[in-house]
Write a protein that holds these residues in place. Sequence first.
Motif, mmCIF file in Angstrom:
data_model
loop_
_atom_site.group_PDB
_atom_site.id
_atom_site.type_symbol
_atom_site.label_atom_id
_atom_site.label_comp_id
_atom_site.label_asym_id
_atom_site.label_seq_id
_atom_site.Cartn_x
_atom_site.Cartn_y
_atom_site.Cartn_z
ATOM 1 N N GLY A 38 -25.268 42.061 -26.446
ATOM 2 C CA GLY A 38 -25.687 42.368 -25.273
ATOM 3 C C GLY A 38 -27.350 42.311 -25.025
ATOM 4 N N VAL A 39 -27.967 41.657 -25.864
ATOM 5 C CA VAL A 39 -29.425 41.195 -25.529
ATOM 6 C C VAL A 39 -29.418 40.320 -24.141
ATOM 7 C CG1 VAL A 39 -31.552 40.457 -26.329
ATOM 8 C CG2 VAL A 39 -30.016 41.575 -27.975
ATOM 9 N N ARG A 40 -30.532 40.949 -23.234
ATOM 10 C CA ARG A 40 -30.690 40.060 -22.061
ATOM 11 C C ARG A 40 -31.789 38.885 -22.489
ATOM 12 N NH1 ARG A 40 -27.127 40.419 -18.431
ATOM 13 N NH2 ARG A 40 -28.779 39.915 -16.846
ATOM 14 N N MET A 41 -31.914 37.756 -21.757
ATOM 15 C CA MET A 41 -32.613 36.777 -22.193
ATOM 16 C C MET A 41 -33.344 36.352 -20.593
ATOM 17 S SD MET A 41 -30.899 34.729 -25.058
ATOM 18 C CE MET A 41 -29.139 35.531 -24.749
ATOM 19 N N THR A 84 -32.732 44.003 -30.107
ATOM 20 C CA THR A 84 -31.629 44.851 -29.534
ATOM 21 C C THR A 84 -31.838 44.900 -28.159
ATOM 22 O OG1 THR A 84 -33.117 46.780 -29.934
ATOM 23 C CG2 THR A 84 -31.533 46.218 -31.561
ATOM 24 N N THR A 85 -32.770 44.377 -27.585
ATOM 25 C CA THR A 85 -33.118 44.520 -25.938
ATOM 26 C C THR A 85 -33.272 43.219 -25.038
ATOM 27 O OG1 THR A 85 -33.793 46.873 -26.668
ATOM 28 C CG2 THR A 85 -34.138 45.828 -24.223
ATOM 29 N N GLU A 86 -34.255 42.517 -25.565
ATOM 30 C CA GLU A 86 -34.825 41.570 -24.619
ATOM 31 C C GLU A 86 -35.376 40.412 -25.366
ATOM 32 O OE1 GLU A 86 -38.293 42.365 -22.489
ATOM 33 O OE2 GLU A 86 -37.222 42.103 -20.449
ATOM 34 N N ASP A 137 -24.237 35.549 -17.314
ATOM 35 C CA ASP A 137 -25.329 36.417 -17.049
ATOM 36 C C ASP A 137 -26.143 37.069 -18.067
ATOM 37 O OD1 ASP A 137 -23.287 39.300 -16.178
ATOM 38 O OD2 ASP A 137 -23.702 38.155 -17.875
ATOM 39 N N THR A 138 -26.016 36.537 -19.333
ATOM 40 C CA THR A 138 -26.801 37.158 -20.269
ATOM 41 C C THR A 138 -28.260 36.421 -20.138
ATOM 42 O OG1 THR A 138 -25.131 37.004 -21.889
ATOM 43 C CG2 THR A 138 -27.141 37.230 -22.599
#
Length: 345
Positions: free
Chosen positions: A167-170, A136-138, A193-194
């Motif tokens: 919307g998970v950042r990588m 869910t986050t990263e 920008d993800t």
Amino acid sequence: MAGHGAQEHPHGADRLCAAGDRVYSRAVRRGRISRRDADPVPCLLELALLHPDPDDMDWLVPTSPQEVMTRLLRGVHEEVSASQRRVGSAVDAFEWYADLGRLLQPPPGPEGTAIRVLDGLSRIQAAMDEATQVCTTEVLTVQPGGIRREHELSEGLHRALALRGRGVRMRDLYTHVARHGQGLLNYLELMGDTVEARTLDEVIDRLILFDRTVAFIPANTDRTMALELRHPALIAYLVTVFERLWRLGIPLTAALPDTGIEGISHREQSIAALLAEGHQDAVIAERLGISVRTARAHIARLSETLGAASRTQLGVRIAQAGLDGSPRSAPAPVILPGRESPTAR
């Protein structure tokens, strides 16, 4: 006074305070600076960027910017090498304990132990799909090797797109060589920008971390087996390794730093450091993510640039040029073959 300076100037040579920047720049331009002018910035003495003038102790002379740059690059190389050694030792230990664990009767209950061996590509892919679904986050990844092939990028594209949709950042770490792959550039453009990517000369073996709760690392050389790690201490350790490498990495959108030596590229500087450590061509190629043929071509060019007629002489030239990473208190200027000394008249 030392404590006073450390409290007001808590930084290293890689990020001088504004006052330190002004005083050091003035000292470089003028060749020296008075002790009184340097009193407000004790950090410059603590960082050995200024040192007493032996001819007049009331004055301070600056350490050359070239020597400071070499010192910083050497520190980065040592930090990366130390991190790689620690992770390599941990992986070896994991494999040993995993083999030992096969002798024990598995505990009752569902499969979800702190260290789980995944045997076979299909099982590895299924486990990563499960981790993707609950992430869910990263996501943090380290991708060794050189230019990423199209099939390697498309293999996990469905997971990346699913993560982006939630919307998970990588954050991804690659070797510098990966910058030349059009497939990677296309992938990053697609993800927008993800995904944020950085590169290093060398990275550790493949690592994928989901939400800082589960990690996947290879369990054999051909990557047909993997370890799924869920132990909080192991996860915390791997996150720390990643974050330190990330801090050292160069954003993909930024240019690689200049070596400061005419005719020697950043990659050739990395090769020179590995040659100085005694590594063979195949090992150098594997660590930098290039082919053996490419590594040998760079070594030949390095020999030509430094005027070395043999491998032994090349090692000497590398040391003379300060490319071997060894500490040098007062390096002499390097005059490459066919070039006149800058002080010659």
